[in-house]
Design a protein around this motif. Structure first.
Motif, PDB file in Angstrom:
ATOM      1  N   GLU A   1     -53.700  -3.515 -10.111  1.00  0.00           N
ATOM      2  CA  GLU A   1     -53.576  -4.532 -10.020  1.00  0.00           C
ATOM      3  C   GLU A   1     -52.543  -5.204  -8.807  1.00  0.00           C
ATOM      4  N   GLY A   2     -52.388  -4.282  -7.869  1.00  0.00           N
ATOM      5  CA  GLY A   2     -51.753  -4.598  -6.622  1.00  0.00           C
ATOM      6  C   GLY A   2     -50.202  -4.798  -7.082  1.00  0.00           C
ATOM      7  N   GLY A   3     -49.606  -4.192  -8.198  1.00  0.00           N
ATOM      8  CA  GLY A   3     -48.254  -4.473  -8.343  1.00  0.00           C
ATOM      9  C   GLY A   3     -47.197  -3.644  -7.791  1.00  0.00           C
ATOM     10  N   LYS A   4     -47.726  -2.612  -6.857  1.00  0.00           N
ATOM     11  CA  LYS A   4     -46.946  -1.567  -6.373  1.00  0.00           C
ATOM     12  C   LYS A   4     -45.768  -2.247  -5.460  1.00  0.00           C
ATOM     13  N   PHE A   5     -46.058  -3.500  -4.862  1.00  0.00           N
ATOM     14  CA  PHE A   5     -44.912  -3.992  -3.925  1.00  0.00           C
ATOM     15  C   PHE A   5     -43.702  -4.519  -4.947  1.00  0.00           C
ATOM     16  N   LEU A   6     -44.017  -4.424  -6.255  1.00  0.00           N
ATOM     17  CA  LEU A   6     -42.550  -4.645  -7.243  1.00  0.00           C
ATOM     18  C   LEU A   6     -41.709  -3.457  -7.310  1.00  0.00           C
ATOM     19  N   TYR A   7     -42.300  -2.161  -6.924  1.00  0.00           N
ATOM     20  CA  TYR A   7     -41.621  -1.310  -7.420  1.00  0.00           C
ATOM     21  C   TYR A   7     -41.350  -0.327  -6.066  1.00  0.00           C
ATOM     22  N   GLU A   8     -39.909   0.340  -6.408  1.00  0.00           N
ATOM     23  CA  GLU A   8     -39.674   1.443  -5.355  1.00  0.00           C
ATOM     24  C   GLU A   8     -40.474   2.784  -5.926  1.00  0.00           C
ATOM     25  N   PRO A   9     -40.866   3.577  -4.884  1.00  0.00           N
ATOM     26  CA  PRO A   9     -41.693   4.919  -5.455  1.00  0.00           C
ATOM     27  C   PRO A   9     -41.203   5.805  -6.331  1.00  0.00           C
TER      28      PRO A   9
ATOM     29  N   ILE B   1     -50.433  -0.787 -12.858  1.00  0.00           N
ATOM     30  CA  ILE B   1     -49.449  -1.577 -11.483  1.00  0.00           C
ATOM     31  C   ILE B   1     -50.130  -0.913 -10.226  1.00  0.00           C
ATOM     32  N   MET B   2     -50.716   0.309 -10.220  1.00  0.00           N
ATOM     33  CA  MET B   2     -51.522   0.766  -9.257  1.00  0.00           C
ATOM     34  C   MET B   2     -52.773  -0.236  -8.868  1.00  0.00           C
TER      35      MET B   2
END
Length: 215
Positions: free
Chosen positions: A112-120, A109-110
């Motif tokens: 591959e740039g998938g952080k925008f999908l997740y709340e912290p 997730i970190m």
């Protein structure tokens, strides 16, 4: 036999990575002791789609099969929910899309740039992160054709459905024609045309029919 059937059902539900049992005698009779190793919980579930289907239908199917966050995760139940979602849309005449799912790690997730999908706080949860992807298929070449729970002979049914290996499907209506012809026979309560990707734009077609109870 009854115990074995119950154990098979426990394994089939997919919520446990290990299932075993022992039977011990005691003064009052016998004690059945189950040894279960439960799967981790579902920490997050994200849906990425490009087909513009109604995702409330998918979320409803996921709830019905107990695929919800903070509950024990079952890959088998996730697959059943996706199958029911596909069956629903096939009754509406929609076929040319795929639904795939995969388990992703926090590291993926970190990186591959998938952080925008997740709340912290989601990434801090212990458990499994799953991503469901829905993609439109422009066209399909039918590779292998298989049938499950279809009593009519293979060649007869393919001829009736006007399906053949190597056939190109360019629109939903092409498959919907065959689907409606199979429904029209009247033997089946539920029909599922499952498309399984093989390579390039070639897909295996699994035709599954749930026969009506007839005398």
């Amino acid at each position: 036999d009854i115990i074995n059937k119950g154990i098979r059902n426990l394994i089939k539900c997919g919520f446990f990575s290990e299932v075993s049992y022992v039977i011990n005698a005691n003064p009052g009779g016998y004690v059945l002791e189950l040894h279960l190793n439960e799967n981790p919980p579902l920490a997050s579930l994200k849906i990425i789609e490009s087909k513009l289907l109604d995702l409330t239908v998918l979320r409803k199917m996921l709830r019905e099969y107990h695929v919800t966050t903070d509950m024990v995760f079952s890959p088998a139940m996730l697959e059943k929910a996706i199958d029911e979602f596909n069956i629903y849309y096939q009754t509406q005449g929609v076929f040319l899309y795929t639904v795939s799912s995969r388990i992703v790690t926090k590291e993926e997730i970190m990186t591959e740039g998938g952080k925008f999908l997740y709340e912290p706080d989601e990434l801090e949860k212990n458990g499994i992160h799953v991503v469901i992807t829905i993609r439109e298929i422009p066209q399909v070449v039918i590779g292998e054709i298989r049938m499950t729970n279809i009593s009519i002979s293979y060649d007869q049914i393919l001829s009736y459905l006007r399906l053949s290996q190597g056939m190109m499907i360019k629109s939903d209506s092409d498959l919907f024609f065959s689907y409606k012809r199979l429904k029209k026979i009247g033997f089946y309560d539920k029909i599922y045309f499952k498309l399984v990707h093989q390579y390039d734009n070639v897909y295996k077609l699994d035709i599954d029919g749930k026969e009506l109870s007839l005398s």
